[in-house]
Motif scaffolding. Structure first.
Motif, mmCIF file in Angstrom:
data_model
loop_
_atom_site.group_PDB
_atom_site.id
_atom_site.type_symbol
_atom_site.label_atom_id
_atom_site.label_comp_id
_atom_site.label_asym_id
_atom_site.label_seq_id
_atom_site.Cartn_x
_atom_site.Cartn_y
_atom_site.Cartn_z
ATOM 1 N N GLU A 270 0.830 -1.198 0.000
ATOM 2 C CA GLU A 270 0.000 0.000 0.000
ATOM 3 C C GLU A 270 0.867 1.251 0.000
ATOM 4 N N ARG A 271 0.941 1.905 -1.153
ATOM 5 C CA ARG A 271 1.762 3.116 -1.268
ATOM 6 C C ARG A 271 1.063 4.281 -0.586
ATOM 7 N N PRO A 272 1.723 4.958 0.354
ATOM 8 C CA PRO A 272 1.092 6.085 1.048
ATOM 9 C C PRO A 272 0.733 7.209 0.083
ATOM 10 N N ASP A 273 -0.422 7.800 0.306
ATOM 11 C CA ASP A 273 -0.876 8.953 -0.462
ATOM 12 C C ASP A 273 -0.444 10.207 0.295
ATOM 13 N N THR A 274 0.502 10.940 -0.268
ATOM 14 C CA THR A 274 1.063 12.090 0.431
ATOM 15 C C THR A 274 0.013 13.151 0.733
ATOM 16 N N ALA A 275 -0.837 13.443 -0.222
ATOM 17 C CA ALA A 275 -1.867 14.469 -0.016
ATOM 18 C C ALA A 275 -2.827 14.053 1.083
ATOM 19 N N GLU A 276 -3.219 12.786 1.078
ATOM 20 C CA GLU A 276 -4.141 12.299 2.102
ATOM 21 C C GLU A 276 -3.482 12.304 3.469
ATOM 22 N N ALA A 277 -2.193 11.933 3.535
ATOM 23 C CA ALA A 277 -1.464 11.952 4.798
ATOM 24 C C ALA A 277 -1.334 13.380 5.329
ATOM 25 N N THR A 278 -1.149 14.346 4.440
ATOM 26 C CA THR A 278 -1.058 15.752 4.844
ATOM 27 C C THR A 278 -2.371 16.227 5.437
ATOM 28 N N ARG A 279 -3.488 15.834 4.815
ATOM 29 C CA ARG A 279 -4.806 16.216 5.342
ATOM 30 C C ARG A 279 -5.048 15.583 6.709
ATOM 31 N N ARG A 280 -4.688 14.311 6.859
ATOM 32 C CA ARG A 280 -4.830 13.637 8.148
ATOM 33 C C ARG A 280 -4.021 14.339 9.218
ATOM 34 N N PHE A 281 -2.784 14.669 8.881
ATOM 35 C CA PHE A 281 -1.919 15.341 9.839
ATOM 36 C C PHE A 281 -2.529 16.665 10.293
ATOM 37 N N ALA A 282 -2.993 17.481 9.345
ATOM 38 C CA ALA A 282 -3.533 18.796 9.674
ATOM 39 C C ALA A 282 -4.706 18.691 10.637
ATOM 40 N N LYS A 283 -5.497 17.651 10.506
ATOM 41 C CA LYS A 283 -6.645 17.452 11.393
ATOM 42 C C LYS A 283 -6.200 16.941 12.763
ATOM 43 N N ILE A 284 -5.306 15.933 12.762
ATOM 44 C CA ILE A 284 -4.924 15.289 14.022
ATOM 45 C C ILE A 284 -4.052 16.188 14.875
ATOM 46 N N VAL A 285 -3.194 17.012 14.254
ATOM 47 C CA VAL A 285 -2.289 17.852 15.044
ATOM 48 C C VAL A 285 -3.074 18.812 15.926
ATOM 49 N N GLN A 286 -4.269 19.204 15.494
ATOM 50 C CA GLN A 286 -5.112 20.066 16.312
ATOM 51 C C GLN A 286 -5.619 19.321 17.538
ATOM 52 N N GLU A 287 -5.885 18.025 17.380
ATOM 53 C CA GLU A 287 -6.380 17.214 18.487
ATOM 54 C C GLU A 287 -5.279 16.927 19.509
ATOM 55 N N CYS A 288 -4.021 17.073 19.105
ATOM 56 C CA CYS A 288 -2.879 16.760 19.983
ATOM 57 C C CYS A 288 -2.276 18.002 20.617
ATOM 58 N N GLY A 289 -2.976 19.113 20.530
ATOM 59 C CA GLY A 289 -2.403 20.371 20.987
ATOM 60 C C GLY A 289 -1.842 20.343 22.384
ATOM 61 N N ASP A 290 -2.554 19.708 23.327
ATOM 62 C CA ASP A 290 -2.092 19.705 24.714
ATOM 63 C C ASP A 290 -0.994 18.682 24.968
ATOM 64 N N GLN A 291 -0.654 17.858 23.961
ATOM 65 C CA GLN A 291 0.394 16.849 24.117
ATOM 66 C C GLN A 291 1.683 17.254 23.420
ATOM 67 N N LEU A 292 1.599 18.318 22.627
ATOM 68 C CA LEU A 292 2.752 18.797 21.878
ATOM 69 C C LEU A 292 3.273 20.092 22.473
ATOM 70 N N GLY A 293 4.574 20.153 22.686
ATOM 71 C CA GLY A 293 5.171 21.373 23.198
ATOM 72 C C GLY A 293 5.454 22.349 22.068
ATOM 73 N N PRO A 294 6.057 23.485 22.376
ATOM 74 C CA PRO A 294 6.432 24.460 21.356
ATOM 75 C C PRO A 294 7.761 24.070 20.712
ATOM 76 N N VAL A 295 8.154 24.810 19.692
ATOM 77 C CA VAL A 295 9.492 24.653 19.153
ATOM 78 C C VAL A 295 10.476 25.153 20.214
ATOM 79 N N THR A 296 11.449 24.324 20.570
ATOM 80 C CA THR A 296 12.410 24.652 21.617
ATOM 81 C C THR A 296 13.697 25.190 20.991
ATOM 82 N N THR A 297 14.249 26.230 21.568
ATOM 83 C CA THR A 297 15.514 26.788 21.091
ATOM 84 C C THR A 297 16.634 26.427 22.054
ATOM 85 N N ALA A 298 17.644 25.765 21.530
ATOM 86 C CA ALA A 298 18.850 25.438 22.299
ATOM 87 C C ALA A 298 19.981 26.326 21.781
#
Length: 306
Positions: A270-298
């Protein structure tokens, strides 16, 4: 039934001509071996393919992660003046990079800061799920391609294996020996150290290969992704990232080196569909907001003692 593994095989061929240049290794050259399909060759190693998959998340022109992955955290390494140096997406050791560990985050030594994030305490068992949650909050890509915190002073050295394994092999290979010359129109002879200084006409040889078959392999360990004990949305985010990386790499072609530019001619699995994976990501990343930190600067200002 829940999948434990997904295996994808992509048949490749040189984009132009029939020759290609495989990876070379110090004191070894090309890695040839015998297989059931005749003499074979490792075209690209597992380590290199992990880096290439990870690079699909990064925009070199902007020195920033891809816009499609906005909202995803990572560690950004800068110098004392704030100029970009590297990131956890570009470093071989990812979150465990020496530039992170020997740098400073909000004025705290990177090694101490990371140990606190991972929740490591002397005299207490290593909590693998807590480590996975911490890595997810800092840079989820490290949970896909692995990270090893080999710190002698820590009570534990957490290690996360790759959840995606990929490499490229060629079968029924034949060497294609050729050569060339570095020509000097002013000084024809190379003597008395002139060559080391870039002068003189110098002949050279090169070895490329032809092959009956070139195959890229991808194995996704879904069971490992689930073993992190993350929320359903976090696990789904990792799955979407895996599909985005593999799909982007296959869609964009595989220009591994100047003399190794490969194209995909067929995919088994099953070859991944890049466009479909991008749409999935955009939706799911909103649901994970409280589990994801900010970009960290070292901030890394130079090598310390040793």
């Amino acid at each position: 039934m829940t999948k434990a593994r997904t295996v994808i095989k992509a048949d490749l061929r040189p984009l132009i001509g029939s020759r290609f240049q495989p990876a070379g290794f110090p004191d070894l050259g090309a890695a040839e071996f015998d297989s059931t399909d005749g003499r074979a060759l490792l075209v690209e190693s597992t380590q290199s393919m992990a880096n290439r998959l990870e690079s699909t998340t990064w925009d070199d022109a902007r020195a920033e992660q891809r816009e499609e992955l906005s909202g995803l955290p990572y560690v950004r390494v800068v110098d004392g003046d704030g100029a970009f140096l590297s990131s956890s997406r570009l470093e071989a050791h990812r979150l465990a990079s020496a530039y992170v560990m020997n740098g400073a985050v909000d004025g705290v030594k990177g090694e101490q800061w990371m140990r606190e994030r991972l929740g490591l305490t002397a005299g207490r068992p290593l909590d693998h799920r807590a480590v996975a949650r911490a890595c997810f909050a800092l840079d989820p890509v490290s949970l896909i391609h692995g990270v090893f915190f080999a710190r002698k002073g820590w009570p534990w050295q957490p290690r996360i294996a790759r959840a995606v394994t990929s490499f490229i092999e060629a079968y029924d290979v034949r060497p294609a020996v050729s050569g060339g010359v570095k020509r000097d129109v002013v000084i024809n002879e190379a003597k008395d150290g002139a060559t080391a200084e870039g002068y003189g006409t110098v002949p050279h040889h090169r070895v490329e290969y032809t092959a009956k078959q070139i195959t890229a392999y991808f194995s996704v360990d879904h069971a490992q992704l689930r073993s992190y004990g993350l929320s359903d949305s976090a696990t789904a985010l990792l799955e979407a990232l895996v599909d985005f990386e593999i799909g982007t790499l296959l869609d964009g072609g595989l220009r591994l080196r100047t003399a190794c530019d490969l194209e995909v001619v067929g995919v088994e699995g099953e070859r991944p569909d890049t466009a479909e994976a991008t749409r999935r990501f955009a939706k799911i990343v909103q649901e994970c907001g409280d589990q994801l930190g900010p970009v960290t600067t070292a901030v890394w200002t130079g090598r310390g003692k040793g």
